[in-house]
Design a protein around this motif. Sequence first.
Motif, mmCIF file in Angstrom:
data_model
loop_
_atom_site.group_PDB
_atom_site.id
_atom_site.type_symbol
_atom_site.label_atom_id
_atom_site.label_comp_id
_atom_site.label_asym_id
_atom_site.label_seq_id
_atom_site.Cartn_x
_atom_site.Cartn_y
_atom_site.Cartn_z
ATOM 1 N N GLU A 165 0.827 -1.204 0.000
ATOM 2 C CA GLU A 165 0.000 0.000 0.000
ATOM 3 C C GLU A 165 0.865 1.260 0.000
ATOM 4 O O GLU A 165 0.486 2.292 -0.552
ATOM 5 C CB GLU A 165 -0.907 -0.006 1.234
ATOM 6 C CG GLU A 165 -1.855 1.172 1.313
ATOM 7 C CD GLU A 165 -2.724 1.109 2.549
ATOM 8 O OE1 GLU A 165 -3.207 2.171 2.983
ATOM 9 O OE2 GLU A 165 -2.917 0.001 3.093
ATOM 10 N N ARG A 166 2.047 1.170 0.618
ATOM 11 C CA ARG A 166 2.944 2.324 0.693
ATOM 12 C C ARG A 166 3.964 2.343 -0.437
ATOM 13 O O ARG A 166 4.941 3.110 -0.404
ATOM 14 C CB ARG A 166 3.656 2.322 2.058
ATOM 15 C CG ARG A 166 2.700 2.657 3.199
ATOM 16 C CD ARG A 166 3.318 2.317 4.545
ATOM 17 N NE ARG A 166 2.516 2.771 5.666
ATOM 18 C CZ ARG A 166 1.428 2.166 6.127
ATOM 19 N NH1 ARG A 166 0.986 1.047 5.527
ATOM 20 N NH2 ARG A 166 0.758 2.652 7.152
ATOM 21 N N GLY A 167 3.780 1.476 -1.446
ATOM 22 C CA GLY A 167 4.578 1.543 -2.657
ATOM 23 C C GLY A 167 5.841 0.703 -2.692
ATOM 24 O O GLY A 167 6.629 0.805 -3.639
ATOM 25 N N TRP A 168 6.029 -0.160 -1.690
ATOM 26 C CA TRP A 168 7.210 -1.004 -1.699
ATOM 27 C C TRP A 168 7.029 -2.206 -2.608
ATOM 28 O O TRP A 168 5.938 -2.784 -2.675
ATOM 29 C CB TRP A 168 7.523 -1.512 -0.287
ATOM 30 C CG TRP A 168 7.906 -0.446 0.694
ATOM 31 C CD1 TRP A 168 7.122 0.110 1.646
ATOM 32 C CD2 TRP A 168 9.181 0.202 0.762
ATOM 33 N NE1 TRP A 168 7.819 1.072 2.330
ATOM 34 C CE2 TRP A 168 9.096 1.146 1.819
ATOM 35 C CE3 TRP A 168 10.377 0.078 0.060
ATOM 36 C CZ2 TRP A 168 10.158 1.959 2.176
ATOM 37 C CZ3 TRP A 168 11.442 0.902 0.422
ATOM 38 C CH2 TRP A 168 11.326 1.825 1.473
ATOM 39 N N GLY A 169 8.092 -2.593 -3.293
ATOM 40 C CA GLY A 169 8.057 -3.811 -4.104
ATOM 41 C C GLY A 169 8.505 -4.999 -3.282
ATOM 42 O O GLY A 169 9.498 -4.923 -2.562
ATOM 43 N N LEU A 170 7.760 -6.094 -3.361
ATOM 44 C CA LEU A 170 8.093 -7.299 -2.582
ATOM 45 C C LEU A 170 8.511 -8.410 -3.515
ATOM 46 O O LEU A 170 7.965 -8.568 -4.605
ATOM 47 C CB LEU A 170 6.876 -7.734 -1.761
ATOM 48 C CG LEU A 170 6.253 -6.695 -0.815
ATOM 49 C CD1 LEU A 170 5.124 -7.329 -0.022
ATOM 50 C CD2 LEU A 170 7.306 -6.123 0.122
ATOM 51 N N ARG A 171 9.451 -9.202 -3.053
ATOM 52 C CA ARG A 171 9.877 -10.370 -3.832
ATOM 53 C C ARG A 171 9.127 -11.578 -3.309
ATOM 54 O O ARG A 171 9.083 -11.845 -2.108
ATOM 55 C CB ARG A 171 11.387 -10.606 -3.681
ATOM 56 C CG ARG A 171 11.914 -11.692 -4.608
ATOM 57 C CD ARG A 171 13.414 -11.781 -4.551
ATOM 58 N NE ARG A 171 13.877 -12.355 -3.280
ATOM 59 C CZ ARG A 171 15.146 -12.556 -2.982
ATOM 60 N NH1 ARG A 171 16.096 -12.181 -3.830
ATOM 61 N NH2 ARG A 171 15.500 -13.097 -1.820
ATOM 62 N N GLN A 172 8.531 -12.302 -4.210
ATOM 63 C CA GLN A 172 7.783 -13.495 -3.825
ATOM 64 C C GLN A 172 8.732 -14.583 -3.330
ATOM 65 O O GLN A 172 9.800 -14.802 -3.918
ATOM 66 C CB GLN A 172 6.955 -14.032 -5.006
ATOM 67 C CG GLN A 172 5.879 -13.054 -5.476
ATOM 68 C CD GLN A 172 4.895 -12.701 -4.390
ATOM 69 O OE1 GLN A 172 4.395 -13.578 -3.674
ATOM 70 N NE2 GLN A 172 4.594 -11.415 -4.248
ATOM 71 N N GLN A 173 8.350 -15.253 -2.263
ATOM 72 C CA GLN A 173 9.206 -16.304 -1.693
ATOM 73 C C GLN A 173 9.073 -17.581 -2.496
ATOM 74 O O GLN A 173 8.046 -17.887 -3.047
ATOM 75 C CB GLN A 173 8.801 -16.544 -0.226
ATOM 76 C CG GLN A 173 8.897 -15.286 0.623
ATOM 77 C CD GLN A 173 10.291 -14.678 0.634
ATOM 78 O OE1 GLN A 173 11.260 -15.402 0.843
ATOM 79 N NE2 GLN A 173 10.411 -13.392 0.392
#
Length: 362
Positions: free
Chosen positions: A354-362
């Motif tokens: 929601e705050r714009g961070w990109g996450l890497r899928q595990q």
Amino acid sequence: MRTALVIGTGLIGTSAALALTARGVRVHLSDEAPERVRTAASLGAGTEKPPEGPVDLAVVAVPPAAVAETVVEVQRTGAARGCIDVASVKGVPRREFAALGGDPAGYLGTHPMSGREQSGPLAAGPDLFEGRPWVLTPTAETETEVLNLALELVALCGAVPVVMDADAHDRAVALVSHTPQLVSSLVAARLEDADETAVRLCGGGIRDVTRIAASDPAMWIDILSANPGPVADILSSLAADLDETVRALRDLTAADEDEHAGGASGIADVLRRGNAGRDRVPGKHGQAPASYETVTVLISDRPGELARIFADAGAAGVNIEDVRIEHATGQQAGHVQLMVEQHAVRPLEAALRERGWGLRQQ
């Protein structure tokens, strides 16, 4: 405790002095290198002036080989009501102290189980011992007053007292401290002449294993010289395991199915035993080990990025249990691995997206 004398203004001595000074104890600093005393004093660890009379407690923070003579000198001059040392080896200094005719009633061997790969007063901090075990090795001859002063010191430094026999302590630190240092150095030594292309592929795993290989060699020669037998015994057992592992790896190349299967079984056994041993390492605050989930966040190498992640996690009501950073090779970017309890994974991921961070899928 109102006054203390810290002899040896390296990492441990200066850190203890900083912690004591912060809690109102008047600390006097001493070292054979005057410039180290000046540095420690400039950091707020105490005063360079010698005490005018006996202090409550002398803290001897010198290499193991110098402990016995230093403690005997403290007792000979009447510099303190009680004396402790903070060397990482306890059996040899105690025996040398006895041989020199020291008074066992006024001396207590101790060892704070805390440190850094850096050395010297500039690496010190008043929080170095917070929540860490601090081993005390009293004997039947130790005066109650000296033991109480040592316990007060441990409390003022925020550490947790652990009472042990001196030789049992040395066997324990050979396993959990001294051998890991040598193994880390041996692995890091493989990189000295490695091809540059291979070195550029270094990631989090090799950094974790070799972190303490950056420690001061001279300091470790002093430590290992005082505890060679227990360390050699553990390394001998490790060498036997390595021989078995090498044989298992060779068997994995065999065309014979039985040999190949035996090799796979041998490697699996090593990895299983490693898992079992790792599971015994104490967790947060010395409690039973906990299993955390990992949320990996893509991050640029700009000032304030880590602070933003922690602030966003805090705003979501999520406590970060541990954190690791892996920098991308050749890029001003990387990954931050946030370790959290399992129930916090989804709320944290949702809040970060929601705050714009990109996450890497595990």
